[in-house]
Design a protein around this motif. Structure first.
Motif, mmCIF file in Angstrom:
data_model
loop_
_atom_site.group_PDB
_atom_site.id
_atom_site.type_symbol
_atom_site.label_atom_id
_atom_site.label_comp_id
_atom_site.label_asym_id
_atom_site.label_seq_id
_atom_site.Cartn_x
_atom_site.Cartn_y
_atom_site.Cartn_z
ATOM 1 N N PRO A 4 52.369 15.438 -35.134
ATOM 2 C CA PRO A 4 53.719 15.281 -36.460
ATOM 3 C C PRO A 4 52.344 16.211 -37.097
ATOM 4 N N ILE A 5 52.958 16.404 -37.972
ATOM 5 C CA ILE A 5 51.937 17.086 -39.754
ATOM 6 C C ILE A 5 52.818 15.512 -40.876
ATOM 7 N N VAL A 6 51.351 15.107 -41.491
ATOM 8 C CA VAL A 6 52.207 14.357 -42.289
ATOM 9 C C VAL A 6 51.030 15.114 -43.953
ATOM 10 N N ALA A 7 52.052 15.316 -44.896
ATOM 11 C CA ALA A 7 51.556 15.629 -46.007
ATOM 12 C C ALA A 7 51.378 15.149 -47.095
ATOM 13 N N ILE A 8 50.107 14.371 -47.991
ATOM 14 C CA ILE A 8 50.349 14.250 -49.183
ATOM 15 C C ILE A 8 50.419 15.000 -49.917
ATOM 16 N N VAL A 9 51.396 13.943 -51.047
ATOM 17 C CA VAL A 9 51.477 15.256 -52.194
ATOM 18 C C VAL A 9 51.106 13.977 -53.351
ATOM 19 N N GLY A 10 52.013 14.562 -54.928
ATOM 20 C CA GLY A 10 51.560 13.277 -55.763
ATOM 21 C C GLY A 10 50.640 14.644 -57.280
ATOM 22 N N ARG A 11 50.863 14.042 -57.952
ATOM 23 C CA ARG A 11 50.124 14.977 -59.152
ATOM 24 C C ARG A 11 48.839 14.145 -59.070
ATOM 25 N N PRO A 12 48.209 15.165 -60.284
ATOM 26 C CA PRO A 12 46.798 15.329 -59.779
ATOM 27 C C PRO A 12 45.748 13.708 -60.765
#
Length: 441
Positions: A4-12
């Motif tokens: 599985p692919i887990v992506a980390i997202v969020g603002r700077p």
């Protein structure tokens, strides 16, 4: 099955890379024996509770003005939505809940992908408890409080991430069909190659839009052999900043490579091999995939009788960490050597699945040791007892020795070269596992 692919997202500046590095641990700081290649380590293989997955850091985007912030966050979130199976959305407890967080949360919620809300920089739960609860307002469920710097709260966060893996559909029928990923920088002709392959062969089973990890998979039959081509042509973004385009392309490349058996790394003959090509090829190499380097637009350059030799020499030089890769010169525009690409793919598939009997392997090992003495240290010499193959895709070998510390990587490379001399293994990496066995055993 692919991981599985887990992506980390969020603002700077919310701590995406800090969290990523902490979870990835020492993997992120390992310096590979790959001269002349520097790679952005924006991905790592993670294991938690016997569950393995690939984590991608989509950080590093620093827009120049606040007016551009939402646009970049939106692009970043779109990539995560397209590519990932589970999304970890990171916020900052010290900055609190901001408008941009809410707008991205709306996008993530509409994606219908599992989203795990992570509130970072919670150095003391007692102190920030009320502030953490504020993030319930995003409508993404329970916020998980962590401190990436102090490595606190990771257990609950990872428990929640892996709990969503059981909901990821597995297409078992496709497992045995070879999956070929067409990867490369923007504008090298990946789409054109796929289109030419379809035009030449015309036996298309289906185009599947909206698969879990990429835009379109194309089923194709060539000489009664079925293939699935994973097209990563959607890598090119409208963002003007070159580094952002490269980062976006790397994120989707990681996801495509993870699913594939063989990667066709497309390089432009006009531009020649570049550091970015090396980064993309490095992802496939690290994952142990079969690799074919396809030099496209071969019709567009002026050639001499030495052109092929000079181009291949340069490619081998830049991609020196994978000398086993097959190199082919093609033109998607004219169809030149497109049929040859299928022949290369079939050869790599055979090599990836090749099994060698233990007796034959040990003949090679005995001869190799006789030709070059194993290394020694402080009077203790390395002994190699025997070698056996334990897996395919990639072919994996276990070598039993008396002391693992004495088995220098250069001697392992020497043994690998001897195995390749005997069996070729063109287009596929080989994996060697060193195990210790005491003399009395």
């Amino acid at each position: 099955m692919s991981k599985p692919i887990v992506a980390i997202v969020g603002r700077p500046n919310v701590g995406k890379s800090t969290l990523f590095n902490a979870l990835a641990g020492e993997r992120i700081s390992i310096v590979k024996d790959t001269p002349g290649v520097t790679r952005d380590r924006i991905y790592a293989d993670i294991e938690w509770l016997d569950k393995k997955f690939t984590m991608i850091d989509t950080g590093g985007i620093e827009p120049d003005s606040s007016d551009m912030m939402l646009r970049y966050m939106r692009e970043q979130a779109e990539i995560a939505i397209d590519t990932a199976d589970v999304i970890v959305f990171i916020t900052d407890v010290k900055q609190g809940l901001v408008d941009s967080d809410g707008k991205v949360a709306d996008m993530l919620r509409r994606s219908r992908k599992p989203v795990v809300l992570c509130v970072n920089k919670v150095d003391s739960f007692e102190k920030y408890q009320a502030d953490v609860y504020e993030f319930y307002n995003l409508g993404l469920g329970e916020p998980f409080a962590v401190s990436a710097v102090n490595q606190l709260g990771f257990g609950d966060l990872l428990d929640e991430v892996v709990s969503h893996f059981k909901d990821i559909p597995e297409d078992e029928e496709e497992d045995e069909i070879p999956k070929i990923a067409i990867v490369g920088k923007p504008n090298v002709g990946k789409s054109s190659i796929i289109n030419k392959l379809l035009g030449e062969n015309r036996v298309i089973v289906s185009d599947i839009a909206g698969t879990t990890r990429d835009a379109v998979d194309t089923h194709m039959t060539y000489k009664d052999q079925e293939f699935i081509f994973i097209d990563t042509a959607g890598l090119r973004r409208k963002a003007k900043i070159k580094e952002d385009i490269e980062r976006f392309s790397m994120v989707r490349t990681v996801a495509a490579v993870e699913r594939a058996d063989i990667c066709v790394v497309v390089i432009s003959a006009e531009e020649g091999v570049t550091e970015q090509d090396a980064k993309i090829a490095g992802i496939a190499h690290d994952a142990g995939k079969g690799i074919i380097v396809a030099v496209n637009k071969w019709d567009a350059i002026e050639k001499t009788d030495k052109s092929v030799y000079e181009h291949e020499r340069k490619i081998r030089e830049v991609l020196s960490f994978m000398p086993y890769a097959s190199v082919i010169f093609i033109s998607a525009k004219t169809g030149q050597r497109i049929e040859k690409l299928f022949e290369c793919i079939e050869t790599v598939i055979q090599n990836q699945n090749l099994r060698i009997k233990t007796g034959v392997l040990n003949e090679i090992l005995t001869e190799a040791v006789a030709l070059q003495q194993p290394p020694s240290d402080k009077g203790r010499r390395l002994k190699l007892y025997y070698m056996t193959q334990v897996a395919v895709k990639p072919p994996t070998f276990v070598i039993f020795v008396n002391d693992k510390e004495l088995m220098h990587f250069s001697y392992t490379r020497y043994i690998e070269n001897k195995v390749r001399e005997a069996f070729g293994f063109d287009g596929t990496s080989l994996k060697f596992i060193i195990r210790e066995r005491k003399d009395k055993e």
